[in-house]
Design a protein around this motif. Structure first.
Motif, PDB file in Angstrom:
ATOM      1  N   GLN A 113       0.825  -1.206   0.000  1.00 43.39           N
ATOM      2  CA  GLN A 113       0.000   0.000   0.000  1.00 43.39           C
ATOM      3  C   GLN A 113       0.862   1.260   0.000  1.00 43.39           C
ATOM      4  OE1 GLN A 113      -3.462  -0.186  -0.001  1.00 43.39           O
ATOM      5  NE2 GLN A 113      -3.467   2.027  -0.303  1.00 43.39           N
ATOM      6  N   ILE A 114       0.496   2.223  -0.847  1.00 46.19           N
ATOM      7  CA  ILE A 114       1.189   3.513  -0.866  1.00 46.19           C
ATOM      8  C   ILE A 114       0.214   4.610  -0.444  1.00 46.19           C
ATOM      9  CG2 ILE A 114       2.407   5.236  -2.275  1.00 46.19           C
ATOM     10  CD1 ILE A 114       3.282   3.057  -4.158  1.00 46.19           C
ATOM     11  N   TYR A 115       0.672   5.484   0.428  1.00 44.23           N
ATOM     12  CA  TYR A 115      -0.055   6.700   0.804  1.00 44.23           C
ATOM     13  C   TYR A 115       0.767   7.849   0.240  1.00 44.23           C
ATOM     14  CZ  TYR A 115      -2.292   3.383   3.836  1.00 44.23           C
ATOM     15  OH  TYR A 115      -2.970   2.279   4.284  1.00 44.23           O
ATOM     16  N   THR A 116       0.149   8.705  -0.576  1.00 44.27           N
ATOM     17  CA  THR A 116       0.954   9.733  -1.229  1.00 44.27           C
ATOM     18  C   THR A 116       0.362  11.118  -1.019  1.00 44.27           C
ATOM     19  OG1 THR A 116       2.129  10.289  -3.291  1.00 44.27           O
ATOM     20  CG2 THR A 116      -0.132   9.492  -3.549  1.00 44.27           C
ATOM     21  N   VAL A 117       1.238  12.095  -0.760  1.00 43.25           N
ATOM     22  CA  VAL A 117       0.815  13.460  -0.421  1.00 43.25           C
ATOM     23  C   VAL A 117       1.411  14.444  -1.434  1.00 43.25           C
ATOM     24  CG1 VAL A 117       0.844  15.263   1.358  1.00 43.25           C
ATOM     25  CG2 VAL A 117       0.795  12.851   2.040  1.00 43.25           C
ATOM     26  N   GLU A 118       0.572  15.328  -1.970  1.00 45.95           N
ATOM     27  CA  GLU A 118       1.006  16.326  -2.955  1.00 45.95           C
ATOM     28  C   GLU A 118       0.352  17.662  -2.606  1.00 45.95           C
ATOM     29  OE1 GLU A 118       3.014  16.708  -5.837  1.00 45.95           O
ATOM     30  OE2 GLU A 118       2.178  18.727  -5.664  1.00 45.95           O
ATOM     31  N   ARG A 119       1.135  18.750  -2.705  1.00 47.54           N
ATOM     32  CA  ARG A 119       0.575  20.036  -2.293  1.00 47.54           C
ATOM     33  C   ARG A 119      -0.232  20.737  -3.383  1.00 47.54           C
ATOM     34  NH1 ARG A 119       3.647  24.416  -3.902  1.00 47.54           N
ATOM     35  NH2 ARG A 119       2.741  25.789  -2.344  1.00 47.54           N
ATOM     36  N   VAL A 139      -3.069   2.779  -4.055  1.00 42.52           N
ATOM     37  CA  VAL A 139      -2.517   4.092  -3.707  1.00 42.52           C
ATOM     38  C   VAL A 139      -3.633   4.959  -3.130  1.00 42.52           C
ATOM     39  CG1 VAL A 139      -1.341   6.148  -4.582  1.00 42.52           C
ATOM     40  CG2 VAL A 139      -0.865   3.921  -5.625  1.00 42.52           C
ATOM     41  N   GLN A 140      -3.367   5.583  -1.987  1.00 41.63           N
ATOM     42  CA  GLN A 140      -4.300   6.576  -1.446  1.00 41.63           C
ATOM     43  C   GLN A 140      -3.669   7.948  -1.550  1.00 41.63           C
ATOM     44  OE1 GLN A 140      -7.034   6.059   1.556  1.00 41.63           O
ATOM     45  NE2 GLN A 140      -6.333   4.015   2.152  1.00 41.63           N
ATOM     46  N   PHE A 141      -4.452   8.926  -1.993  1.00 40.92           N
ATOM     47  CA  PHE A 141      -3.941  10.254  -2.318  1.00 40.92           C
ATOM     48  C   PHE A 141      -4.412  11.279  -1.296  1.00 40.92           C
ATOM     49  CE2 PHE A 141      -4.583   7.742  -6.093  1.00 40.92           C
ATOM     50  CZ  PHE A 141      -3.469   7.963  -6.865  1.00 40.92           C
ATOM     51  N   ARG A 142      -3.539  12.245  -1.006  1.00 41.04           N
ATOM     52  CA  ARG A 142      -3.941  13.321  -0.119  1.00 41.04           C
ATOM     53  C   ARG A 142      -3.336  14.646  -0.566  1.00 41.04           C
ATOM     54  NH1 ARG A 142      -2.157  14.621   6.074  1.00 41.04           N
ATOM     55  NH2 ARG A 142      -3.936  15.933   6.500  1.00 41.04           N
ATOM     56  N   PRO A 143      -4.204  15.643  -0.809  1.00 42.50           N
ATOM     57  CA  PRO A 143      -3.652  16.972  -1.043  1.00 42.50           C
ATOM     58  C   PRO A 143      -3.214  17.545   0.296  1.00 42.50           C
ATOM     59  CG  PRO A 143      -6.057  17.028  -1.174  1.00 42.50           C
ATOM     60  CD  PRO A 143      -5.668  15.622  -0.807  1.00 42.50           C
ATOM     61  N   GLY A 144      -2.018  18.080   0.384  1.00 45.37           N
ATOM     62  CA  GLY A 144      -1.600  18.629   1.673  1.00 45.37           C
ATOM     63  C   GLY A 144      -0.106  18.883   1.728  1.00 45.37           C
ATOM     64  N   GLY A 149       3.651  14.926   6.882  1.00 43.72           N
ATOM     65  CA  GLY A 149       3.435  13.491   6.690  1.00 43.72           C
ATOM     66  C   GLY A 149       1.955  13.196   6.548  1.00 43.72           C
ATOM     67  N   TRP A 150       1.549  12.017   6.989  1.00 42.18           N
ATOM     68  CA  TRP A 150       0.128  11.625   6.980  1.00 42.18           C
ATOM     69  C   TRP A 150      -0.085  10.731   8.204  1.00 42.18           C
ATOM     70  CZ3 TRP A 150      -2.675   9.601   1.932  1.00 42.18           C
ATOM     71  CH2 TRP A 150      -4.061   9.647   2.130  1.00 42.18           C
ATOM     72  N   PRO A 151      -0.175  11.356   9.391  1.00 41.07           N
ATOM     73  CA  PRO A 151      -0.176  10.606  10.645  1.00 41.07           C
ATOM     74  C   PRO A 151      -1.279   9.547  10.733  1.00 41.07           C
ATOM     75  CG  PRO A 151      -0.078  12.973  11.060  1.00 41.07           C
ATOM     76  CD  PRO A 151      -0.283  12.798   9.586  1.00 41.07           C
ATOM     77  N   LYS A 152      -2.413   9.817  10.095  1.00 43.66           N
ATOM     78  CA  LYS A 152      -3.564   8.927  10.213  1.00 43.66           C
ATOM     79  C   LYS A 152      -3.233   7.460   9.907  1.00 43.66           C
ATOM     80  CE  LYS A 152      -8.242   8.329   8.440  1.00 43.66           C
ATOM     81  NZ  LYS A 152      -9.183   8.748   7.400  1.00 43.66           N
ATOM     82  N   LEU A 168      16.369  17.269   7.494  1.00 39.03           N
ATOM     83  CA  LEU A 168      15.503  16.094   7.630  1.00 39.03           C
ATOM     84  C   LEU A 168      14.204  16.492   8.343  1.00 39.03           C
ATOM     85  CD1 LEU A 168      18.028  13.330   8.772  1.00 39.03           C
ATOM     86  CD2 LEU A 168      16.854  13.487   6.559  1.00 39.03           C
ATOM     87  N   PRO A 169      13.037  16.226   7.751  1.00 39.42           N
ATOM     88  CA  PRO A 169      11.772  16.597   8.399  1.00 39.42           C
ATOM     89  C   PRO A 169      11.476  15.709   9.620  1.00 39.42           C
ATOM     90  CG  PRO A 169      11.501  16.337   6.011  1.00 39.42           C
ATOM     91  CD  PRO A 169      12.831  15.751   6.376  1.00 39.42           C
ATOM     92  N   GLU A 170      11.470  16.342  10.790  1.00 36.97           N
ATOM     93  CA  GLU A 170      11.268  15.624  12.063  1.00 36.97           C
ATOM     94  C   GLU A 170       9.985  14.804  12.078  1.00 36.97           C
ATOM     95  OE1 GLU A 170      12.954  15.649  14.988  1.00 36.97           O
ATOM     96  OE2 GLU A 170      14.624  16.933  14.337  1.00 36.97           O
ATOM     97  N   LYS A 171       8.929  15.402  11.530  1.00 31.81           N
ATOM     98  CA  LYS A 171       7.630  14.720  11.600  1.00 31.81           C
ATOM     99  C   LYS A 171       7.605  13.455  10.747  1.00 31.81           C
ATOM    100  CE  LYS A 171       4.925  18.675  12.965  1.00 31.81           C
ATOM    101  NZ  LYS A 171       3.970  19.728  12.557  1.00 31.81           N
TER     102      LYS A 171
END
Ligand code: SAH
Length: 221
Positions: A113-119, A139-144, A149-152, A168-171
């Motif tokens: 499974q891929i979770y992907t985030v794009e602004r 693939v699950q997509f999220r605008p953001g 990240g995508w904590p959910k 390096l992004p801490e989150k």
């Protein structure tokens, strides 16, 4: 993978020979994973760029895709995918910087499974449709904002970032399982160091995979 868009099939740019040449080039540059090389051969990269650039789709270069963004260079996609999957036993991968979805398409059949985030929502909309047309459904997509990240759905077994961060992004580090890995270009615009960071029980281990050039991981929405 079925290439449903008629019109650009069967002509030179999509020919087996053109794709084989690209794969051979990546082998010569040190890509060893057969699974990754097969994906580079099979994913129809010409469907991820504007038709005007389709004839260059199997060159080993980044290309513009509009909105100030680029499609990643095949060699860089290959080395990032190989590094992400080396010794990988997990299921869930978080991707930051979906863009046109080429990296997503190369990786998708190789993980559960891929979770992907794009602004940029407009980009994400087109990419979601493109991946559906290619029969990619895991693939699950999220605008953001990828810095969040995508904590959910975390923690993730692997995280791959396809835009350059100054640090390096801490989150993102916080959203890795123990033993999980983060593949990310780090450094100023112009050139960055591609690094693999592995989360151990009480510390992080970092190795360098070479110099790369990515568009920046923009702060905020
Ligand atoms: N993965 C793509 C290349 C992506 S280019 C490929 O396979 O070709 C980098 C992408 O990161 C762009 O689409 C850009 O809009 C996105 N991006 C930049 N900053 C971001 C952020 N903070 N959060 C999410 N996406 C971001």
């Amino acid at each position: 993978m079925i290439d449903r868009r008629l019109g650009i099939q069967g002509i030179g740019m999509t020919s087996k020979r053109t794709r084989d040449r690209l794969v051979q080039r990546l082998k010569d540059q040190g890509i060893r994973s057969e699974a990754v090389l097969n994906q580079i051969r099979n994913v129809p990269r010409h469907l991820f760029v504007d038709e005007a650039l389709a004839s260059r789709a199997y060159e080993d270069t980044a290309l513009p895709i509009g909105l100030g963004q680029t499609i990643s260079q095949p060699y860089v996609v290959a080395i990032m995918t190989e590094a992400l999957l080396d010794g990988f036993e997990g299921e869930k991968v978080l991707e930051i910087g979906t863009g046109c979805g080429y990296q997503t398409a190369v990786l998708a059949p190789l993980v559960k499974q891929i979770y992907t985030v794009e602004r940029i929502p407009e980009l994400l909309r087109k990419t979601r449709q493109r991946l559906r047309d290619l029969d990619i459904y895991n693939v699950q997509f999220r605008p953001g904002d990828g810095w969040e990240g995508w904590p959910k759905y975390g923690p993730y077994d692997g995280i791959i970032v396809t835009a350059a961060a100054p640090v390096l992004p801490e989150k993102l580090l916080a959203q890795l399982v123990s033993g999980g890995r983060l593949i990310i270009p780090v450094g100023p615009s112009g050139h960055q160091d591609l690094v693999k960071v592995t989360k151990m029980n009480d510390h992080f281990e970092q190795v360098s995979l070479g110099l790369v050039r990515f568009v920046p991981l923009v702060k905020g929405k």
